[in-house]
Design an enzyme around this catalytic site. Structure first.
Site, PDB file in Angstrom:
ATOM      1  N   SER A  81     -73.229  28.452  -9.685  1.00 30.67           N
ATOM      2  CA  SER A  81     -74.488  29.099 -10.056  1.00 30.67           C
ATOM      3  C   SER A  81     -75.649  28.122 -10.198  1.00 30.67           C
ATOM      4  O   SER A  81     -76.750  28.520 -10.579  1.00 30.67           O
ATOM      5  CB  SER A  81     -74.303  29.896 -11.351  1.00 30.67           C
ATOM      6  OG  SER A  81     -73.948  29.042 -12.414  1.00 30.67           O
ATOM      7  N   THR A 200     -77.515  29.744 -15.429  1.00 32.44           N
ATOM      8  CA  THR A 200     -78.491  28.694 -15.155  1.00 32.44           C
ATOM      9  C   THR A 200     -78.274  27.585 -16.149  1.00 32.44           C
ATOM     10  O   THR A 200     -77.879  27.864 -17.285  1.00 32.44           O
ATOM     11  CB  THR A 200     -79.910  29.286 -15.384  1.00 32.44           C
ATOM     12  OG1 THR A 200     -80.128  30.285 -14.398  1.00 32.44           O
ATOM     13  CG2 THR A 200     -81.001  28.246 -15.342  1.00 32.44           C
ATOM     14  N   THR A 218     -81.173  26.414 -11.135  1.00 31.88           N
ATOM     15  CA  THR A 218     -80.204  27.471 -10.828  1.00 31.88           C
ATOM     16  C   THR A 218     -80.195  27.793  -9.341  1.00 31.88           C
ATOM     17  O   THR A 218     -81.174  27.509  -8.639  1.00 31.88           O
ATOM     18  CB  THR A 218     -80.582  28.755 -11.603  1.00 31.88           C
ATOM     19  OG1 THR A 218     -79.553  29.718 -11.490  1.00 31.88           O
ATOM     20  CG2 THR A 218     -81.872  29.366 -11.104  1.00 31.88           C
ATOM     21  N   ARG A 228     -86.031  36.303  -3.106  1.00 31.23           N
ATOM     22  CA  ARG A 228     -86.116  36.644  -4.540  1.00 31.23           C
ATOM     23  C   ARG A 228     -86.243  35.365  -5.366  1.00 31.23           C
ATOM     24  O   ARG A 228     -85.517  34.392  -5.161  1.00 31.23           O
ATOM     25  CB  ARG A 228     -84.871  37.417  -4.944  1.00 31.23           C
ATOM     26  CG  ARG A 228     -84.826  37.824  -6.433  1.00 31.23           C
ATOM     27  CD  ARG A 228     -84.058  36.843  -7.280  1.00 31.23           C
ATOM     28  NE  ARG A 228     -83.862  37.319  -8.640  1.00 31.23           N
ATOM     29  CZ  ARG A 228     -83.365  36.584  -9.628  1.00 31.23           C
ATOM     30  NH1 ARG A 228     -83.014  35.327  -9.406  1.00 31.23           N
ATOM     31  NH2 ARG A 228     -83.216  37.079 -10.831  1.00 31.23           N
ATOM     32  N   VAL A 229     -87.155  35.377  -6.310  1.00 34.84           N
ATOM     33  CA  VAL A 229     -87.302  34.259  -7.241  1.00 34.84           C
ATOM     34  C   VAL A 229     -87.058  34.789  -8.648  1.00 34.84           C
ATOM     35  O   VAL A 229     -87.588  35.834  -9.020  1.00 34.84           O
ATOM     36  CB  VAL A 229     -88.715  33.634  -7.132  1.00 34.84           C
ATOM     37  CG1 VAL A 229     -88.935  32.604  -8.229  1.00 34.84           C
ATOM     38  CG2 VAL A 229     -88.910  33.007  -5.755  1.00 34.84           C
ATOM     39  N   GLY A 230     -86.262  34.078  -9.411  1.00 33.66           N
ATOM     40  CA  GLY A 230     -85.967  34.511 -10.774  1.00 33.66           C
ATOM     41  C   GLY A 230     -86.912  33.890 -11.783  1.00 33.66           C
ATOM     42  O   GLY A 230     -87.993  33.382 -11.456  1.00 33.66           O
ATOM     43  N   ASP A 231     -86.482  33.907 -13.016  1.00 32.76           N
ATOM     44  CA  ASP A 231     -87.285  33.354 -14.110  1.00 32.76           C
ATOM     45  C   ASP A 231     -87.239  31.823 -14.160  1.00 32.76           C
ATOM     46  O   ASP A 231     -88.169  31.180 -14.663  1.00 32.76           O
ATOM     47  CB  ASP A 231     -86.775  33.886 -15.453  1.00 32.76           C
ATOM     48  CG  ASP A 231     -85.296  33.575 -15.676  1.00 32.76           C
ATOM     49  OD1 ASP A 231     -84.516  33.612 -14.689  1.00 32.76           O
ATOM     50  OD2 ASP A 231     -84.917  33.291 -16.824  1.00 32.76           O
ATOM     51  N   THR A 251     -81.492  32.157 -19.758  1.00 28.82           N
ATOM     52  CA  THR A 251     -80.496  32.394 -18.715  1.00 28.82           C
ATOM     53  C   THR A 251     -80.175  33.883 -18.714  1.00 28.82           C
ATOM     54  O   THR A 251     -80.422  34.572 -19.701  1.00 28.82           O
ATOM     55  CB  THR A 251     -79.232  31.531 -18.944  1.00 28.82           C
ATOM     56  OG1 THR A 251     -78.296  31.773 -17.893  1.00 28.82           O
ATOM     57  CG2 THR A 251     -78.572  31.816 -20.281  1.00 28.82           C
ATOM     58  N   GLY A 252     -79.655  34.345 -17.595  1.00 36.28           N
ATOM     59  CA  GLY A 252     -79.369  35.769 -17.480  1.00 36.28           C
ATOM     60  C   GLY A 252     -80.265  36.413 -16.438  1.00 36.28           C
ATOM     61  O   GLY A 252     -80.888  35.710 -15.647  1.00 36.28           O
ATOM     62  N   GLY A 254     -83.049  37.339 -14.586  1.00 36.71           N
ATOM     63  CA  GLY A 254     -84.386  36.748 -14.695  1.00 36.71           C
ATOM     64  C   GLY A 254     -85.520  37.736 -14.686  1.00 36.71           C
ATOM     65  O   GLY A 254     -86.574  37.482 -15.278  1.00 36.71           O
TER      66      GLY A 254
END
Ligand code: ASP
Length: 340
Positions: A81, A200, A218, A228-231, A251-252, A254
């Site tokens: 991850s 992350t 991450t 896609r972009v996360g937090d 984490t989690g 995003g």
């Protein structure tokens, strides 16, 4: 005292501290006199903290510590991850997100970066060598290569296999808090196979000079849409550091963190006097309150460290773990309790 002696002795001998975790003391909330301190998300934070500790113990800067620390999971092919070996998006691309922030409020970030093992170092270079904060996709890759980073294949055989297996159903379903089940019975991450599909490393350090920095890196949600972009690379969402107050990371899933500008919120709550844990809890509660139906099926966790070296965490689901390393302590906490 005995634990402390053991810690110093083992460190001096260069013996991996993990092998004797059981001999370390339980949770101690450090005071300013106990600096430095480094904390990071999940069980892989233990090894990462040890790398960061090498910098901090020599009186090094928190910024260098967090960069060195998160290099460990970034380079670990078994960690699916973060970094090299991360699970790909639905089209088979390993795309990495990372950001870093220092004690002066400087920050740098990369998103959707492919082929570079250490996105955190590219993020640091964006911070230090450009007038910008964030580079994405091909532009981030071009910048990395121009600055001497090696282009390599990050998709390991194991992750490719897991992706091909996923393609049979092609159902996007983040695994919720599977860590909880692992911790009940066996040592963390010891079960075979692909038991989790996101997580992350978010790391926060306070150095001997009392300066804070943070890093977050991450491969994001496995099998996400390409692009896609996360937090994690978003300053204020996946990471925020204010040297007057403290730092926070997340984490989690995003999307929920971005919607609530989670890490910035945690730091602002600490500014108002919340303890790190209470601030993390309040940020989690916002997520739950706004979208209770989504929240019950996902995990989001926040981790925070204030300027005094006090730390805390809170997550929607049980089983959230984080690693803490100080002079006295090298520990993994699950739901706030020592695992070892
Ligand atoms: N926050 C990461 C993301 O949404 C994933 C995780 O930490 O589990 O990309």
């Amino acid at each position: 005292m005995q634990n402390r002696r053991k810690f110093i002795k083992l460190s001096a001998l260069g013996i991996p501290l993990l092998s004797s975790l059981d001999s370390f003391s339980k949770v101690v909330t450090p005071t300013l006199g106990n600096l430095p301190i480094v904390i990071s998300t999940w069980d892989f934070g233990i090894a990462a903290n040890q790398a960061a500790w090498k910098v901090l113990a020599k009186g090094g800067r928190a910024l260098d510590a967090v960069e060195q620390g998160v290099h460990v999971p970034e380079a670990d092919p078994k960690n699916q991850s973060v970094g090299y070996g991360g699970l790909p998006d639905r089209d088979g691309h390993v795309t990495l997100d990372a950001c870093i922030m220092d004690e002066l409020g400087n920050c740098g970030s990369v998103a959707g970066l492919e082929h570079i093992k250490h996105p955190i170092s590219v993020a640091r270079l964006v911070m230090e060598k450009t007038p910008h904060v964030m580079l994405v996709g091909d532009g981030a890759l071009q910048f990395a290569v121009e600055n001497g980073f090696k282009k390599e294949n990050l998709l390991t055989k194991e992750s490719e296999k897991a992706w091909k297996e996923w393609l049979k159903t092609a159902k996007y379903a983040p695994v919720m808090n599977i860590e909880n089940k692992l911790y009940d019975k066996v040592a963390p991450r010891k079960l075979p196979g692909n038991q989790y599909n996101h997580d992350t490393i978010g790391m926060l350090a306070l150095d001997a000079n009392g300066n804070l920095s943070g890093a977050c890196t991450t491969s994001g949600m496995a099998y996400k849409l390409h692009g896609r972009v996360g937090d994690s690379p978003i300053i204020g969402a996946g990471l925020y550091v204010d040297n007057e107050v403290g730092g926070a990371t997340s984490t989690g899933v995003g999307e929920e963190v971005i919607r609530n500008v989670g890490s910035f919120l945690v730091v602002e709550l600490m500014r108002q006097g919340y303890t790190p844990e209470a601030a993390c809890k309040e940020a989690v509660m916002r997520i739950i309150k706004k979208k209770p139906d989504i929240a019950k099926n996902i995990q989001v966790g926040f981790l925070a460290l204030n300027k005094k070296g006090e730390y805390g965490a809170y997550a929607i689901q049980k089983g959230f773990s984080y690693a803490v390393c100080t002079k006295q302590q090298n520990d993994l906490l699950i739901d706030g309790k020592s695992y070892y």
